[in-house]
Design an enzyme around this catalytic site. Structure first.
Site, PDB file in Angstrom:
ATOM      1  N   ILE A 639       0.535  -1.253  -0.409  1.00  0.00           N
ATOM      2  CA  ILE A 639       0.472  -0.394  -0.119  1.00  0.00           C
ATOM      3  C   ILE A 639       0.845   1.091   0.182  1.00  0.00           C
ATOM      4  O   ILE A 639       0.433   2.012   0.550  1.00  0.00           O
ATOM      5  CB  ILE A 639      -1.048  -0.136   0.739  1.00  0.00           C
ATOM      6  CG1 ILE A 639      -0.142   0.037   2.734  1.00  0.00           C
ATOM      7  CG2 ILE A 639      -1.386  -1.038   1.152  1.00  0.00           C
ATOM      8  CD1 ILE A 639      -0.923  -0.003   4.132  1.00  0.00           C
ATOM      9  N   GLY A 640       2.056   1.038  -0.412  1.00  0.00           N
ATOM     10  CA  GLY A 640       2.832   1.833  -0.270  1.00  0.00           C
ATOM     11  C   GLY A 640       4.323   2.108   0.722  1.00  0.00           C
ATOM     12  O   GLY A 640       5.005   2.671   0.539  1.00  0.00           O
ATOM     13  N   GLY A 642       6.221  -0.326   1.120  1.00  0.00           N
ATOM     14  CA  GLY A 642       7.003  -1.452   0.357  1.00  0.00           C
ATOM     15  C   GLY A 642       7.401  -2.831   0.225  1.00  0.00           C
ATOM     16  O   GLY A 642       8.061  -2.982   0.075  1.00  0.00           O
ATOM     17  N   ALA A 867      14.880  -8.506  11.385  1.00  0.00           N
ATOM     18  CA  ALA A 867      13.803  -7.365  10.807  1.00  0.00           C
ATOM     19  C   ALA A 867      12.487  -7.565  11.602  1.00  0.00           C
ATOM     20  O   ALA A 867      11.925  -8.601  12.018  1.00  0.00           O
ATOM     21  CB  ALA A 867      13.776  -7.580   9.348  1.00  0.00           C
ATOM     22  N   GLY A 871       5.604  -0.046  10.295  1.00  0.00           N
ATOM     23  CA  GLY A 871       4.508   1.170  10.085  1.00  0.00           C
ATOM     24  C   GLY A 871       4.095   1.940  11.214  1.00  0.00           C
ATOM     25  O   GLY A 871       3.939   2.593  10.750  1.00  0.00           O
ATOM     26  N   GLU A 872       3.808   0.585  11.929  1.00  0.00           N
ATOM     27  CA  GLU A 872       2.770   1.898  13.011  1.00  0.00           C
ATOM     28  C   GLU A 872       3.381   2.264  13.761  1.00  0.00           C
ATOM     29  O   GLU A 872       2.980   3.011  14.538  1.00  0.00           O
ATOM     30  CB  GLU A 872       1.674   0.642  14.216  1.00  0.00           C
ATOM     31  CG  GLU A 872       0.906  -0.761  12.973  1.00  0.00           C
ATOM     32  CD  GLU A 872      -0.157  -0.529  12.607  1.00  0.00           C
ATOM     33  OE1 GLU A 872      -1.264  -0.411  13.120  1.00  0.00           O
ATOM     34  OE2 GLU A 872      -0.508  -1.029  11.229  1.00  0.00           O
TER      35      GLU A 872
END
Ligand code: FES
Length: 915
Positions: A639-640, A642, A867, A871-872
């Protein structure tokens, strides 16, 4: 007869066939097929449709076709030079300036106009030139850098190894800078009927729909009218099956403004011109319950039936004895905090189409979760899941709201009934009215510490307004108590949360799932407690920070990978320096009698990656074609953020390839296995693990076939694979080998599901396999006479375990911070009042200060190559850090967001009065 008017479009003459009043954006997209020009609002607020008209930047949605006769119009498709990417486009690619790509055409066009006049602009000039184009993903930093570096950008990144840890370009970046990425509203079928949803204009009302057939008969442009009686399967949906309660079409009673009651389908022009006020429906307006406190009262009428006291779900985490811990405290602080509904404001409104294929239905459009959509649509249509195919278009931002079903059932029902493709494109107002929001909250919290600043007890009570239907309310109510401690060790803790129904738009998932609201309270009180204890704010956090071997508030103990202390330690030198600079600045301002005050603030976060205590699997398939091409069936929707690039880099690392050499098949329930939803910072972690497992299994197959050792290097060539180790070089000739049902010579499919456990009745257990951590510093300057705030700089340290791609990590940090700035200072969704991007403000390019990202890598053995998700997390510390800086600047304590100038001014006056 006079010749038809013409305009030049990208250097070619084009007759203007449309009526003179037609929007130029419509002419470009619908007549000329130039879908690079995006429509985000049709009101000149977002700038996504920016084009050049005679060299000047303009919103094509605000220009009538009749106004451009004889003009020279240039769109993103016309920015290439001699068939090659322009230097500006190259620079956007190499800086990672396009995330979802929905704003990218408008940004590129605006930047092109600037560079045509000024080849060496400074930062301020770039900001001024791009100020009319909104971006919700990037935080603008990389866009500014891309424009500043446009004259010097040389894209050599495809030559880089492009493995894990490399700063490579987005593998799907090229079509974004060309304006060729296909979003939900692009390339709709020519023969599609258009669908429009009829919605409640009232918060709460009973209604009766008139004679539908008579309505159709009266209007030749209208082909169908649908309501609850036309739903073949179940007339409700929801992202959590046991709580699924939202009607596709409300029956007799509408429970929020914007709720769907019916849909019409027909000729596109007729449908788009139709005034919903002419729909045959009568309304009886009822009193709404808008505040959770009202809705919780025993005598309040139930919003949905069957949920006593309008309570959707309660959450609890209890460890030790919070009351006793607070009694033992030497210092104690309490506060009541509130945060508003917040709109996702992605630049791409919901759009897509459906078509009936024999006895099945195919749906193409924007979503964050193909398989969940498939299952919901099958249930609504009364079909087997195999009869439903969902193909995800590019997604122009989602941030959580595109997890829920929205537009999909309406096109499915119309396409099924009419046996024609059916398309829909939400207007901005419709998108804002009807899709989920960040929960508004009211939080009471008390925190205590001993004389040395060690936390002794913490009590949290959060009431979350979850709106009319469940959506992700249960997730928020359960996630918040786990996280409300922040990344700190608290032996005596109790956190209660409740999600309460009201007659407002459903609140759902939005970057952080309730944790940002909780962090505002926890971090603010930590500042106050540090002040009481006479301890530096950052040191106070270090004293109490979680560490390897220390228990979280759910009793979970991690032996490794706890990264909050390294984040704080990394910021410490800058913190000291910023405090010194602020003191010097304030001294000078006071000496000159200026009302300006500089403040420095801190905020921290932690975030459990993936679903809370629930199964959370992702499955990846990877294969090798006879020609040697490696194909990754990558169903983790990008959704952008990556995901396409991250998965390609992980697979590339395992298979000794370049990421760009891997062919990706994007989310399509017919072609890609289920990678779960794109939410909860789970894709890099969960789908990344699935990718690594699948790639390793594929590698093992190849090496077995080549009869080489496990450490052999691979080289994929046309029609063969060379495997070589110290002992031998082996060539696997692919074209002679049989292929499987998918057309692959070698293929592997692997699933990863994070090890989590259920929480007991006290919220004790292991809800997440790993957490990510972060801390941010904010420096701002405040005008104490006006209450206005200027953000000067933000420094962010985030522990990502291992940065699969540092450029993407920075992009996430910068974008999350921009959303955090909006949450802190300006955003407030009010149904009926802020349903457009003119009244609902999100940060523009001028609102986001320079951001410095410090990437911390404390690997977690559970993550792919160590990793963690990110995002959140990145939004969570920003608002607390801004409030912290406001307090530091002027002693002003803000308890209610957003911190608008009037609230800041009132808090300053109160601080002055209280001395
Ligand atoms: Fe700007 Fe998504 S990249 S809106």
């Amino acid at each position: 007869m006079s010749a038809a008017p013409e305009m030049m479009v990208n250097g070619k003459p084009v007759p203007i066939k449309a009526a003179g009043s037609t929007r130029l954006s419509s002419v470009l997209r619908d007549e000329l097929g130039l879908y690079g020009t995006k429509v985000g609002c049709d009101a000149g607020d977002c700038g996504a449709c920016s084009v050049l008209v005679d060299g000047e930047i303009a919103c094509s949605c605000l220009i009538a076709a009749g106004q451009v006769s004889g003009s020279d119009v240039r769109t993103v498709e016309g920015l290439q030079a001699d068939g090659r990417l322009s230097a500006l486009q190259e620079s956007f690619l190499s800086h990672g300036a396009a995330q979802c790509g929905a704003c990218t055409p408008g940004m590129l066009v605006a930047a092109h106009a600037l560079l045509a006049k000024n080849q060496a602009p400074d930062r301020q000039e770039v900001q001024d030139a791009l100020n009319g184009v909104l971006c919700r993903c990037t935080g603008y930093s990389k866009i500014i850098d891309a424009v500043l570096d446009a004259s010097t950008a040389i894209d050599d990144r495809l030559e880089l190894p492009s493995r894990v840890g490399d700063r490579i370009n987005h593998v799907d970046g090229m079509p974004k800078v060309l304006g060729e990425t296909v979003f939900g509203a692009d390339h709709l079928p020519d023969d599609a009927v258009f669908v429009r949803v009829i919605r409640s204009p009232h918060h709460h009302a009973q209604f009766a729909i008139g004679d539908k057939q008579a309505f159709v008969d009266r209007h030749p442009g209208l082909l169908g009218v649908y309501d609850a009686s036309d739903v073949a399967g179940q007339n409700h949906h929801g992202v959590i099956p046991e709580f699924a309660d939202q009607p596709v079409f409300a029956e007799k009673t509408a429970r929020f403004r914007g709720e769907a009651v019916a849909a019409i389908a027909g000729d596109r022009d007729w449908v788009l011109r139709f005034d919903p006020a002419d729909f045959p429906i009568t309304w009886t307006v009822l009193d709404p319950l808008l505040e959770p406190q009202e809705a919780l009262l025993k005598q309040a009428a139930p919003v949905p039936a069957g949920r006593p006291d309008n309570v959707l779900v309660r959450g609890l985490v209890k460890r030790g004895d919070a009351e006793t811990g607070l009694k033992q405290a030497v210092h104690k602080v309490s506060g009541r905090f509130s945060t508003p509904f917040v709109e996702h404001a992605y630049i791409e409104p919901e759009a897509g189409f459906a078509r009936r294929v024999d006895d099945g239905i195919e749906i193409f459009g924007c979503t964050q979760t193909a398989y969940m959509n498939r299952d919901s649509i099958a249930a609504i249509m009364g079909l087997d899941v195999e009869a439903v195919r969902v193909v995800a278009s590019a997604c122009g931002g989602g941030f959580g709201a595109k997890l829920d079903i929205s537009w999909q059932p309406y096109v499915a029902i119309a396409a099924w009934a009419l046996k024609r493709p059916a398309a829909i494109v939400y207007s901005r107002g419709e998108s804002m009215q009807s899709t989920t929001k960040r929960h508004s909250s009211r939080i009471d919290m008390t925190v205590g510490c001993d004389a040395d600043g060690r936390l002794t007890g913490m009590r949290f009570d959060g009431v979350f307004n979850t709106g009319a239907y469940a959506s992700w309310g249960p997730t928020v109510a359960n996630r918040v108590p786990v996280h409300a401690s922040g990344p700190y060790h608290v032996a005596n803790y109790r956190a209660d949360s409740v999600a309460v129904h009201t007659h407002l738009v459903p609140a759902g998932a939005f970057r952080g799932f309730g944790v940002p609201q909780a962090a505002v309270a926890q971090e603010s009180l930590f500042d106050e407690l540090a002040e009481k204890a006479g301890i530096d704010r950052l040191d106070f956090r270090l004293i109490n920070a979680l560490d390897d071997g220390l228990s979280t508030v759910t009793g979970q103990v991690f032996d490794e990978g706890v990264g909050i202390k390294p984040c704080l330690e990394a910021l410490k030198p800058r913190w000291r320096q910023m405090l010194d600079e602020a003191a010097a600045y304030n001294g000078k301002a006071a000496a000159r009698g200026l009302p300006l005050r500089r403040g420095v603030g801190i905020g921290t976060c932690w975030y459990g990656c993936g679903n809370t205590s629930l199964p959370n699997p992702s499955t990846m398939r990877i294969g090798v074609r006879p020609d040697g091409t490696v194909v990754l069936h990558q169903g983790a929707i990008d959704i952008g953020q990556g995901a396409n690039t991250v998965m390609a880099q992980i697979a590339a690392e395992v298979l000794d390839l370049k990421a760009g050499a891997i062919e990706l098949i994007s989310a399509d329930t017919a072609l890609t296995p289920d990678c779960g939803k794109t939410s909860a910072s789970r894709q890099t972690f969960v789908s990344g693990n699935a990718t690594e497992k699948a790639a390793r299994a594929l590698r093992a197959q190849i090496l077995r076939h080549a009869n080489t050792g496990g450490e052999a290097g691979l080289s994929f060539e046309h029609g063969r694979i060379i495997a070589s180790d110290a002992a031998a070089v082996s060539s696997v000739v692919l074209c002679d080998m049989p292929v499987n049902e998918f057309g692959y010579v070698f293929m592997a499919e692997e699933t990863y599901d994070p090890p989590t456990g259920p929480l007991d009745e006290c919220g004790q257990g292991s809800p997440y396999a790993l957490f990510g951590y972060g801390a941010q510093l904010v420096q701002l300057t405040m005008d104490t006479a006006l209450g206005t705030i200027e953000l000067d700089r933000i420094i962010a340290a985030h522990d990502v375990g291992r940065a699969i791609n540092p450029m993407l990590v920075e992009g996430q940090i910068e974008g999350g911070i921009a959303q955090g700035i909006g949450f802190a200072l300006m955003e407030q969704y009010v149904a009926g009042r802020t349903e457009n991007l003119h009244d609902y403000l999100i940060p523009t390019i001028g609102d986001v200060p320079p951001i410095e990202s410090i990437i911390i890598e404390v690997p977690d053995a559970e993550g792919p190559f160590g990793a963690k998700g990110l995002g959140e997390h990145v939004l969570i510390p920003t608002a607390p850090a801004i409030l912290s800086a406001i307090r530091h600047a002027a002693g002003a304590r803000l308890y209610d967001l957003p911190a608008t100038p009037d609230r800041v001014l009132a808090a300053i006056k109160k601080a002055q009065k209280d001395g």
